[in-house]
Design a protein around this motif. Sequence first.
Motif, PDB file in Angstrom:
ATOM      1  N   THR A 157       0.841  -1.187   0.000  1.00 23.44           N
ATOM      2  CA  THR A 157       0.000   0.000   0.000  1.00 23.44           C
ATOM      3  C   THR A 157       0.876   1.237   0.000  1.00 23.44           C
ATOM      4  O   THR A 157       2.050   1.206   0.371  1.00 23.44           O
ATOM      5  N   GLY A 158       0.280   2.350  -0.422  1.00 23.05           N
ATOM      6  CA  GLY A 158       1.016   3.597  -0.483  1.00 23.05           C
ATOM      7  C   GLY A 158       1.274   4.181   0.895  1.00 23.05           C
ATOM      8  O   GLY A 158       0.693   3.757   1.894  1.00 23.05           O
ATOM      9  N   PHE A 159       2.134   5.197   0.906  1.00 21.37           N
ATOM     10  CA  PHE A 159       2.499   5.815   2.185  1.00 21.37           C
ATOM     11  C   PHE A 159       1.278   6.441   2.851  1.00 21.37           C
ATOM     12  O   PHE A 159       1.122   6.361   4.072  1.00 21.37           O
ATOM     13  N   GLU A 161      -1.893   5.555   2.694  1.00 18.53           N
ATOM     14  CA  GLU A 161      -2.744   4.524   3.295  1.00 18.53           C
ATOM     15  C   GLU A 161      -2.115   3.986   4.576  1.00 18.53           C
ATOM     16  O   GLU A 161      -2.802   3.770   5.583  1.00 18.53           O
ATOM     17  N   GLN A 162      -0.797   3.760   4.547  1.00 16.02           N
ATOM     18  CA  GLN A 162      -0.122   3.299   5.761  1.00 16.02           C
ATOM     19  C   GLN A 162      -0.192   4.356   6.867  1.00 16.02           C
ATOM     20  O   GLN A 162      -0.370   4.029   8.044  1.00 16.02           O
ATOM     21  N   PHE A 163      -0.086   5.624   6.474  1.00 17.71           N
ATOM     22  CA  PHE A 163      -0.168   6.712   7.448  1.00 17.71           C
ATOM     23  C   PHE A 163      -1.535   6.712   8.133  1.00 17.71           C
ATOM     24  O   PHE A 163      -1.630   6.839   9.362  1.00 17.71           O
ATOM     25  N   LEU A 164      -2.606   6.565   7.351  1.00 18.19           N
ATOM     26  CA  LEU A 164      -3.943   6.551   7.938  1.00 18.19           C
ATOM     27  C   LEU A 164      -4.138   5.342   8.853  1.00 18.19           C
ATOM     28  O   LEU A 164      -4.767   5.453   9.916  1.00 18.19           O
ATOM     29  N   GLN A 165      -3.593   4.176   8.450  1.00 20.76           N
ATOM     30  CA  GLN A 165      -3.717   2.982   9.282  1.00 20.76           C
ATOM     31  C   GLN A 165      -2.998   3.172  10.615  1.00 20.76           C
ATOM     32  O   GLN A 165      -3.526   2.854  11.682  1.00 20.76           O
ATOM     33  N   ARG A 166      -1.777   3.707  10.571  1.00 25.43           N
ATOM     34  CA  ARG A 166      -1.015   3.951  11.799  1.00 25.43           C
ATOM     35  C   ARG A 166      -1.647   5.061  12.632  1.00 25.43           C
ATOM     36  O   ARG A 166      -1.574   5.052  13.866  1.00 25.43           O
ATOM     37  N   LEU A 167      -2.271   6.038  11.953  1.00 22.89           N
ATOM     38  CA  LEU A 167      -2.929   7.133  12.669  1.00 22.89           C
ATOM     39  C   LEU A 167      -4.094   6.606  13.493  1.00 22.89           C
ATOM     40  O   LEU A 167      -4.273   6.992  14.665  1.00 22.89           O
ATOM     41  N   ALA A 168      -4.888   5.709  12.911  1.00 29.29           N
ATOM     42  CA  ALA A 168      -6.011   5.119  13.647  1.00 29.29           C
ATOM     43  C   ALA A 168      -5.511   4.288  14.824  1.00 29.29           C
ATOM     44  O   ALA A 168      -6.056   4.364  15.933  1.00 29.29           O
ATOM     45  N   ALA A 169      -4.455   3.499  14.599  1.00 34.91           N
ATOM     46  CA  ALA A 169      -3.894   2.686  15.689  1.00 34.91           C
ATOM     47  C   ALA A 169      -3.311   3.570  16.786  1.00 34.91           C
ATOM     48  O   ALA A 169      -3.459   3.282  17.979  1.00 34.91           O
ATOM     49  N   GLY A 170      -2.649   4.660  16.403  1.00 29.14           N
ATOM     50  CA  GLY A 170      -2.071   5.562  17.392  1.00 29.14           C
ATOM     51  C   GLY A 170      -3.126   6.281  18.212  1.00 29.14           C
ATOM     52  O   GLY A 170      -2.954   6.487  19.421  1.00 29.14           O
ATOM     53  N   LEU A 171      -4.229   6.672  17.562  1.00 27.51           N
ATOM     54  CA  LEU A 171      -5.319   7.325  18.293  1.00 27.51           C
ATOM     55  C   LEU A 171      -5.925   6.361  19.308  1.00 27.51           C
ATOM     56  O   LEU A 171      -6.203   6.746  20.458  1.00 27.51           O
ATOM     57  N   ASN A 172      -6.115   5.113  18.906  1.00 30.37           N
ATOM     58  CA  ASN A 172      -6.659   4.104  19.824  1.00 30.37           C
ATOM     59  C   ASN A 172      -5.720   3.877  20.998  1.00 30.37           C
ATOM     60  O   ASN A 172      -6.133   3.887  22.169  1.00 30.37           O
ATOM     61  N   PHE A 173      -4.442   3.694  20.711  1.00 24.04           N
ATOM     62  CA  PHE A 173      -3.458   3.447  21.770  1.00 24.04           C
ATOM     63  C   PHE A 173      -3.334   4.655  22.696  1.00 24.04           C
ATOM     64  O   PHE A 173      -3.204   4.523  23.912  1.00 24.04           O
ATOM     65  N   GLY A 174      -3.360   5.854  22.131  1.00 20.03           N
ATOM     66  CA  GLY A 174      -3.263   7.054  22.942  1.00 20.03           C
ATOM     67  C   GLY A 174      -4.436   7.211  23.897  1.00 20.03           C
ATOM     68  O   GLY A 174      -4.260   7.622  25.052  1.00 20.03           O
ATOM     69  N   LEU A 175      -5.635   6.867  23.453  1.00 19.27           N
ATOM     70  CA  LEU A 175      -6.806   6.950  24.325  1.00 19.27           C
ATOM     71  C   LEU A 175      -6.715   5.931  25.460  1.00 19.27           C
ATOM     72  O   LEU A 175      -7.133   6.213  26.593  1.00 19.27           O
ATOM     73  N   LEU A 176      -6.168   4.744  25.169  1.00 19.27           N
ATOM     74  CA  LEU A 176      -5.983   3.741  26.224  1.00 19.27           C
ATOM     75  C   LEU A 176      -4.994   4.246  27.272  1.00 19.27           C
ATOM     76  O   LEU A 176      -5.217   4.106  28.482  1.00 19.27           O
TER      77      LEU A 176
END
Length: 450
Positions: A157-159, A161-176
Amino acid sequence: MITGIRLGPRVRLATLLLAVIALTLGFVIGSGALSASASTVPASTAPAPSPTPTSDFTNTLTINGILRDGDNVVEGAEVTVEGGGFSETATSDDSGRWAVVVPEKGEYTVTLNVDSLPDGVELRDPDRSSATVGADEWQTNTITRSFPLGVDTRTTTGFFEQFLQRLAAGLNFGLLIALAAIGITLIFGTTGLNNFAHGEMVTFGAIVAWVTAVLLGVNIFIAMLVALILGGVFGYLNDWLLWKPLRRKGVKLVQAMIVSIGLAIALRYLYLFFIDGKTKTMNVGLSDAVVLGPVRITTGSIISMVISVVVLVLVGLFLTRTRIGKATRAVSDNPSLAAASGIDVDRIIRIVWVLSGALAALAGVMLALYRQVSWDMGFQVLLLMFAAVTLGGLGSAYGALVGSLVVGLFVELSTLFIPPDLKYAAALVVLIVVLLVRPQGILGRKERIG
């Protein structure tokens, strides 16, 4: 026992109740694990004198793993373990897990039967269908071997798409992280204590949820509520049995911090005694993948993010709109002035401990859904929680939220440029850089020195 502290009848009663709860918890975990082992292995495939592959006993050597195709588990795939004349084939269950008990220490060849994979699922690298694993020195007597399946989205995948995937994971982890870090900053703000046992409060919530939802089969949302309530009770007992007597004795903050480190170690190995060193999976039906454009996220992560946001908003309203919340902020600003104005400081501190324990337990449940349950899971993220609190500003609840989001996002987004093994170290580098520029943290207040 601290010298000079006399235990009254209530303290003795509470200690006895804690002992009874601990023994009951150990019995429930042990009996649940045994029944789970007996029900997951057919009698025809399990030799009578040997323990089953899913046994939680640590006196066996087990080679096991989990098969996943992206966010989806792979069921029905066959994995063969061979070595020293021994050969046995295991089939992955509905959670993607497979396990084989080996008779002795040594090297074994683990082979995935590619023909047994479901339609549409294939090895990412056809040359990695087998591997050699050594069953020799391992603390939990368990060796895990996984095989990468499906398409590697990180390279196809392009950069963006990877950025959006990591952004969603980071937002989830940050809220935890924020759920747990707010408790740390509230305790520090009202008492001045850096509580190094806060990670074990997170682990406590995860274990309670695992016992309730997995071993006892209760709905996961009811298990969250149970963990939330027991986490609050755990925080109350922490203050009542330990920290309030220490405050009355005038124990300094450095000594109290050392006590918290000792408490953390004691609780951590108590958890290890009850649930052993193997990781536990929260198989509660929330692992289905949801595709939102280029982002793939599990239903468990979506629910976790929604609950985290709702709880954080409620905590913010509690601190700003209620009398107890305003009293909490007053104690955090100046305990002596708050006491002179008629605020019961001990009562506010007790409420803060209850709130911190409940939030930490809820964060533990969310972290268990995000990853897995283990005896030291809270300790693994403790440094990140302290980094978030320091980054946002010590004693500031909103600073803890901002710092947690910064840490969570940077941890996940950094994997776009550096190896994943270094992502936690990268977050701490950001902490150092920010403090060099703004020593009081993002939302912290400047203080006069000297």
